[in-house]
Design a protein around this motif. Structure first.
Motif, PDB file in Angstrom:
ATOM      1  N   ARG A 170     -19.145  16.818  23.008  1.00  0.00           N
ATOM      2  CA  ARG A 170     -19.009  18.267  22.828  1.00  0.00           C
ATOM      3  C   ARG A 170     -20.325  18.894  22.355  1.00  0.00           C
ATOM      4  N   PHE A 171     -21.103  18.118  21.581  1.00  0.00           N
ATOM      5  CA  PHE A 171     -22.416  18.611  21.154  1.00  0.00           C
ATOM      6  C   PHE A 171     -23.470  18.450  22.260  1.00  0.00           C
ATOM      7  N   HIS A 206     -16.503  14.702  11.112  1.00  0.00           N
ATOM      8  CA  HIS A 206     -16.404  15.982  11.826  1.00  0.00           C
ATOM      9  C   HIS A 206     -15.239  15.923  12.828  1.00  0.00           C
ATOM     10  N   ARG A 210     -12.457  18.506  11.872  1.00  0.00           N
ATOM     11  CA  ARG A 210     -12.621  19.790  12.567  1.00  0.00           C
ATOM     12  C   ARG A 210     -12.495  19.719  14.075  1.00  0.00           C
ATOM     13  N   CYS A 211     -12.667  18.531  14.640  1.00  0.00           N
ATOM     14  CA  CYS A 211     -12.795  18.504  16.099  1.00  0.00           C
ATOM     15  C   CYS A 211     -11.925  17.391  16.680  1.00  0.00           C
ATOM     16  N   GLY A 216      -9.780  22.417  17.855  1.00  0.00           N
ATOM     17  CA  GLY A 216     -11.098  22.536  17.254  1.00  0.00           C
ATOM     18  C   GLY A 216     -11.095  23.621  16.193  1.00  0.00           C
ATOM     19  N   ASP A 217     -11.585  23.288  15.001  1.00  0.00           N
ATOM     20  CA  ASP A 217     -11.815  24.294  13.966  1.00  0.00           C
ATOM     21  C   ASP A 217     -13.284  24.667  14.111  1.00  0.00           C
ATOM     22  N   CYS A 218     -13.554  25.542  15.076  1.00  0.00           N
ATOM     23  CA  CYS A 218     -14.911  25.716  15.585  1.00  0.00           C
ATOM     24  C   CYS A 218     -15.786  26.658  14.764  1.00  0.00           C
ATOM     25  N   CYS A 223     -21.131  23.776  14.181  1.00  0.00           N
ATOM     26  CA  CYS A 223     -20.632  24.007  15.533  1.00  0.00           C
ATOM     27  C   CYS A 223     -21.254  25.249  16.151  1.00  0.00           C
ATOM     28  N   CYS A 227     -22.673  23.437  19.351  1.00  0.00           N
ATOM     29  CA  CYS A 227     -21.657  23.236  20.368  1.00  0.00           C
ATOM     30  C   CYS A 227     -21.358  24.523  21.114  1.00  0.00           C
ATOM     31  N   CYS A 229     -19.451  23.890  24.118  1.00  0.00           N
ATOM     32  CA  CYS A 229     -18.766  23.164  25.180  1.00  0.00           C
ATOM     33  C   CYS A 229     -17.598  24.006  25.725  1.00  0.00           C
ATOM     34  N   PHE A 231     -14.562  23.327  25.823  1.00  0.00           N
ATOM     35  CA  PHE A 231     -13.348  23.239  25.025  1.00  0.00           C
ATOM     36  C   PHE A 231     -13.195  24.445  24.095  1.00  0.00           C
ATOM     37  N   CYS A 232     -14.301  24.893  23.513  1.00  0.00           N
ATOM     38  CA  CYS A 232     -14.201  25.963  22.518  1.00  0.00           C
ATOM     39  C   CYS A 232     -14.720  27.296  23.059  1.00  0.00           C
TER      40      CYS A 232
HETATM   41  S1  SF4 Z   1     -17.246  23.918  18.301  1.00  0.00           S
HETATM   42 FE1  SF4 Z   1     -15.112  23.210  18.333  1.00  0.00          FE
HETATM   43  S2  SF4 Z   1     -15.014  21.852  20.114  1.00  0.00           S
HETATM   44 FE2  SF4 Z   1     -17.183  22.094  19.615  1.00  0.00          FE
HETATM   45  S3  SF4 Z   1     -17.661  20.378  18.265  1.00  0.00           S
HETATM   46 FE3  SF4 Z   1     -17.081  22.088  16.956  1.00  0.00          FE
HETATM   47  S4  SF4 Z   1     -14.897  21.884  16.563  1.00  0.00           S
HETATM   48 FE4  SF4 Z   1     -15.435  20.563  18.310  1.00  0.00          FE
END
Ligand code: SF4
Length: 233
Positions: A170-171, A206, A210-211, A216-218, A223, A227, A229, A231-232
């Motif tokens: 995701r990163f 993490h 959070r993930c 995701g707790d983005c 993040c 990130c 990605c 997903f978020c």
């Molecule tokens: S932003 Fe969201 S999806 Fe991306 S690494 Fe952080 S918690 Fe995970």
């Protein structure tokens, strides 16, 4: 996926920001100043790590306790009746498979050393060679090998479990399509040696806090910087 390329400097910054979000990781505090001074010289770590494959920590601890209580030494474990040993470690799941893996690993070690149950010889080997020796044992994959080599011998190779792999993807540290083996190779190439252990711990934290795979707790500073990605998005 983050569009900014990763290099050692950016990995160090990520590490520092994860430390700010959580707390510093101290391998010595967790594994002792000289874990190689413990009896068994890495063999116990390898056996316990095989027990931990695909199971929760609590069940690993219960299975390891039962195993080392029932058998006096590694020779007794290697020579044990398969069904009896499988029954002893059943709480760890995949008991037949893990029994075979443990006995195969002990046989390989004994044959390599000429009789001793010690992995001390790995310490003198280059990390890649030590990893190749361990993963040549059927049932010992890159994660198990890296746990032994990194946690126990302090060698610079990062263990990539499900959390590390998910968060790394995701990163954008690792391509989304990378296999677990490819993720190990990519992170070992990218991450500075002294950060392999702390970053492993921080990425797991993490992932757990959070993930997760589904949520995701983005909204946090790490993040927001690293990130973007799908997903978020
Ligand atoms: S932003 Fe969201 S999806 Fe991306 S690494 Fe952080 S918690 Fe995970």
């Amino acid at each position: 996926m983050s569009t900014q390329a990763w290099d050692e400097t950016r990995v160090r910054e990520l590490h520092d920001e994860l430390v700010s979000l959580y707390e510093p990781v101290d391998r010595v505090a967790e594994h002792g100043a000289d874990p190689t001074a413990e009896p068994g010289e890495g063999v116990r770590q390898l056996v316990t790590t095989i027990l931990s494959q695909n199971v929760a920590d609590a069940n690993t601890s219960r299975a390891a306790a039962a195993l080392f209580e029932r058998y006096d030494d590694f020779a007794a474990i290697e020579a044990a009746d398969h069904d009896e040993l499988a029954e002893t470690i059943r709480v760890a799941g995949l008991a037949d498979q893990k029994t075979a893996r443990i006995q195969r690993a002990l046989a390989a070690i004994r044959e390599e050393t000429g009789g001793a149950y010690s992995l001390a010889f790995l310490d003198a080997m280059a990390t890649d060679d030590a990893k190749a020796w361990l993963t040549a044992i059927k049932g010992v994959g890159p994660k198990t090998a890296s746990v032994v080599l990194n946690f126990y011998f302090g060698k610079p190779t990062m263990a990539v479990d499900t959390h590390v792999e998910r968060v790394s993807k995701r990163f954008g540290l690792v391509p989304e399509s990378a296999s677990n083996q490819a993720a190990h190779d990519a992170l070992d190439e990218l991450v500075p040696d002294e950060l392999t252990y702390p970053l492993h711990v921080l990425l797991i934290r993490h992932g757990r806090e959070r993930c997760s795979a589904r949520n995701g707790d983005c909204e946090n500073p790490v993040c927001e910087r690293y990130c973007d990605c799908e997903f978020c998005a």
